[in-house]
Design a protein around this motif. Sequence first.
Motif, PDB file in Angstrom:
ATOM      1  N   ILE A  17       0.871  -1.174   0.000  1.00  0.00           N
ATOM      2  CA  ILE A  17       0.000   0.000   0.000  1.00  0.00           C
ATOM      3  C   ILE A  17       0.906   1.221   0.000  1.00  0.00           C
ATOM      4  CG2 ILE A  17      -1.759   1.288   1.249  1.00  0.00           C
ATOM      5  CD1 ILE A  17      -2.749  -1.351   2.392  1.00  0.00           C
ATOM      6  N   VAL A  18       0.784   2.029  -1.051  1.00  0.00           N
ATOM      7  CA  VAL A  18       1.686   3.163  -1.263  1.00  0.00           C
ATOM      8  C   VAL A  18       0.931   4.474  -1.025  1.00  0.00           C
ATOM      9  CG1 VAL A  18       3.132   4.388  -2.938  1.00  0.00           C
ATOM     10  CG2 VAL A  18       3.105   1.879  -2.894  1.00  0.00           C
ATOM     11  N   MET A  19       1.533   5.352  -0.238  1.00  0.00           N
ATOM     12  CA  MET A  19       1.014   6.704  -0.043  1.00  0.00           C
ATOM     13  C   MET A  19       2.072   7.676  -0.543  1.00  0.00           C
ATOM     14  SD  MET A  19      -0.302   8.558   3.498  1.00  0.00           S
ATOM     15  CE  MET A  19       1.265   8.383   4.365  1.00  0.00           C
ATOM     16  N   ARG A  20       1.658   8.613  -1.391  1.00  0.00           N
ATOM     17  CA  ARG A  20       2.634   9.567  -1.899  1.00  0.00           C
ATOM     18  C   ARG A  20       2.050  10.972  -1.915  1.00  0.00           C
ATOM     19  NH1 ARG A  20       1.764  10.106  -7.500  1.00  0.00           N
ATOM     20  NH2 ARG A  20       0.481   8.469  -8.415  1.00  0.00           N
ATOM     21  N   GLY A  21       2.936  11.931  -1.816  1.00  0.00           N
ATOM     22  CA  GLY A  21       2.504  13.317  -1.784  1.00  0.00           C
ATOM     23  C   GLY A  21       3.692  14.248  -1.649  1.00  0.00           C
ATOM     24  N   VAL A  22       3.462  15.412  -1.017  1.00  0.00           N
ATOM     25  CA  VAL A  22       4.485  16.449  -0.932  1.00  0.00           C
ATOM     26  C   VAL A  22       4.467  17.072   0.458  1.00  0.00           C
ATOM     27  CG1 VAL A  22       5.301  18.656  -1.869  1.00  0.00           C
ATOM     28  CG2 VAL A  22       4.262  16.960  -3.396  1.00  0.00           C
ATOM     29  N   ILE A  23       5.641  17.243   1.058  1.00  0.00           N
ATOM     30  CA  ILE A  23       5.778  18.067   2.259  1.00  0.00           C
ATOM     31  C   ILE A  23       5.873  19.505   1.763  1.00  0.00           C
ATOM     32  CG2 ILE A  23       7.103  18.544   4.337  1.00  0.00           C
ATOM     33  CD1 ILE A  23       5.833  15.781   4.315  1.00  0.00           C
ATOM     34  N   THR A  24       4.834  20.299   1.989  1.00  0.00           N
ATOM     35  CA  THR A  24       4.749  21.630   1.374  1.00  0.00           C
ATOM     36  C   THR A  24       5.406  22.726   2.196  1.00  0.00           C
ATOM     37  OG1 THR A  24       2.576  21.939   2.397  1.00  0.00           O
ATOM     38  CG2 THR A  24       2.623  21.041   0.155  1.00  0.00           C
ATOM     39  N   GLU A  25       5.640  22.470   3.488  1.00  0.00           N
ATOM     40  CA  GLU A  25       6.266  23.483   4.335  1.00  0.00           C
ATOM     41  C   GLU A  25       7.400  22.843   5.128  1.00  0.00           C
ATOM     42  OE1 GLU A  25       3.351  25.406   6.760  1.00  0.00           O
ATOM     43  OE2 GLU A  25       1.962  25.716   5.086  1.00  0.00           O
ATOM     44  N   ASN A  26       8.171  23.670   5.789  1.00  0.00           N
ATOM     45  CA  ASN A  26       9.278  23.183   6.599  1.00  0.00           C
ATOM     46  C   ASN A  26       8.718  22.656   7.919  1.00  0.00           C
ATOM     47  OD1 ASN A  26      11.738  22.579   7.669  1.00  0.00           O
ATOM     48  ND2 ASN A  26      12.503  24.684   7.719  1.00  0.00           N
ATOM     49  N   VAL A  27       8.390  21.364   7.965  1.00  0.00           N
ATOM     50  CA  VAL A  27       7.756  20.750   9.126  1.00  0.00           C
ATOM     51  C   VAL A  27       8.775  19.866   9.834  1.00  0.00           C
ATOM     52  CG1 VAL A  27       5.846  19.350   9.947  1.00  0.00           C
ATOM     53  CG2 VAL A  27       5.562  20.745   7.899  1.00  0.00           C
ATOM     54  N   SER A  28       8.844  19.974  11.146  1.00  0.00           N
ATOM     55  CA  SER A  28       9.816  19.183  11.900  1.00  0.00           C
ATOM     56  C   SER A  28       9.146  18.005  12.578  1.00  0.00           C
ATOM     57  CB  SER A  28      10.517  20.058  12.948  1.00  0.00           C
ATOM     58  OG  SER A  28       9.589  20.535  13.900  1.00  0.00           O
ATOM     59  N   ARG A  29       9.937  16.967  12.812  1.00  0.00           N
ATOM     60  CA  ARG A  29       9.528  15.791  13.586  1.00  0.00           C
ATOM     61  C   ARG A  29       8.202  15.222  13.082  1.00  0.00           C
ATOM     62  NH1 ARG A  29      12.540  14.790  17.872  1.00  0.00           N
ATOM     63  NH2 ARG A  29      10.919  13.784  19.106  1.00  0.00           N
ATOM     64  N   ILE A  30       8.230  14.674  11.877  1.00  0.00           N
ATOM     65  CA  ILE A  30       7.013  14.139  11.275  1.00  0.00           C
ATOM     66  C   ILE A  30       7.031  12.608  11.307  1.00  0.00           C
ATOM     67  CG2 ILE A  30       6.754  16.124   9.745  1.00  0.00           C
ATOM     68  CD1 ILE A  30       7.744  14.342   7.449  1.00  0.00           C
ATOM     69  N   PHE A  31       5.823  12.033  11.148  1.00  0.00           N
ATOM     70  CA  PHE A  31       5.693  10.592  10.950  1.00  0.00           C
ATOM     71  C   PHE A  31       4.489  10.321  10.063  1.00  0.00           C
ATOM     72  CE2 PHE A  31       3.222  11.463  14.745  1.00  0.00           C
ATOM     73  CZ  PHE A  31       2.088  10.669  14.607  1.00  0.00           C
TER      74      PHE A  31
END
Length: 441
Positions: free
Chosen positions: A328-342
């Motif tokens: 199962i594949v999820m794809r997209g874009v981190i659009t802002e400078n976000v820290s400590r993600i999961f």
Amino acid sequence: MSSEIAINLQNVSKCYHIYDKPRDRLLQMFAGQRKQYYREFWALKNVSFDIKKGETVGIVGRNGSGKSTLLQVICGTLNQSVGDVQTQGRIGALLELGSGFNPEFTGHENVYMNAAILGLSRAEVDERYDDIAAFADIGEFIHQPVKTYSSGMIVRLAFAVQAMVDPDILIVDEALAVGDERFQRKCFARLDELKAKGTSILFVSHSGPQVVELCDRAILMERGERICTGSPMEVVRAYQKLIYAPVEEQPRLIEEFKSIGSDKIVAETREVEVTQYAPPEDQFFDAGMVPESTTVYPEQGARIDAFEIFDKQGRRCNVLKAGGEYDIVMRGVITENVSRIFFAMHVRTVSGVVITGQRFPEEGKYFECEGAERAFRITFSFQMVMLPGVYFVGGGVWSETEPTLCHRILDAIMFRLVSDQGARSFGYMDASIDEPALELF
């Protein structure tokens, strides 16, 4: 009130007087109606609904939304300022931790005191006492003062008293969150028994899956108002969408849910990329399987563009074989400078129960994502050991820092799990290895 109705509320409101200074209370006593030394806080505002006999209704809402005040008004431990409350039958209630217990009395003495408050005679309590003690399972502590109990022991005894006296109405306010997993399972089994006997249950919980699995209907409360009523899945989604929305978006969502009314909550939907592919003419893809329940949360630092399922031959598919392995594949874009993600994804049943899911990285670990406009693709691998049926896939991107929910889509895609063998298991999972072995003697 109809004989089929257990609880009826008509335009119920509750107002508290807030005094800035202690002396203002005294001044108000002398001033009467001539001058007001307090501010009004309306904990409930014109709340109306019915609950039928034998119905289980969940109440969800943020802290301070009026849930606990509402339950206290229904129980009669708090008087409403305006409106009418009618109930039929004996009410058992699990409200604040330890409420109704005298801390100086032993557990044994509190059992008899609480049962008497519920209207049982001593002879009736004598008949039920062994069952109550066995359900609570706190051993010799039942003969010790309640003030020596842990929070878990208090919940055990409180639930045992309220649930084992066969109430006509049972009200549970987050109390079960204190108990351990084994006791919670025993409590939910008892709730199922009470439902089968026709007990009406009001269940307050922050756990969406519990509300979905246990309740027949659900109510969303916000700022003392009943915002909407609907199926548990619809209401839980509205609640989650509200609490994760940006602050400036929340008033609009509240008005949107109010305007829909009490019959149907319409999920915001959009097509995700997987629905745009031309269907190959074979058995592993069905172009007609597009969810109608897709719910898209606001973008707050990330954007999910697509969910897809691939078999081990690399084919995109949504008709899966039971026991097979799939990505199962999820794809997209981190659009802002976000820290400590999961990242996390889940698989749900038609009724909304989460069957399985996965977080990456594991609990307590995070990714540092420096810079914006960074594309991502994450693959979750599963062996489909569920029973044949239809399932829904969704997921999201979270951060440990605010805003904690960067983006999320519920029911982004759906798939059908099929098997060429007859059904030999039941429930959610097929964990069997071989045919059962039978020996007759």
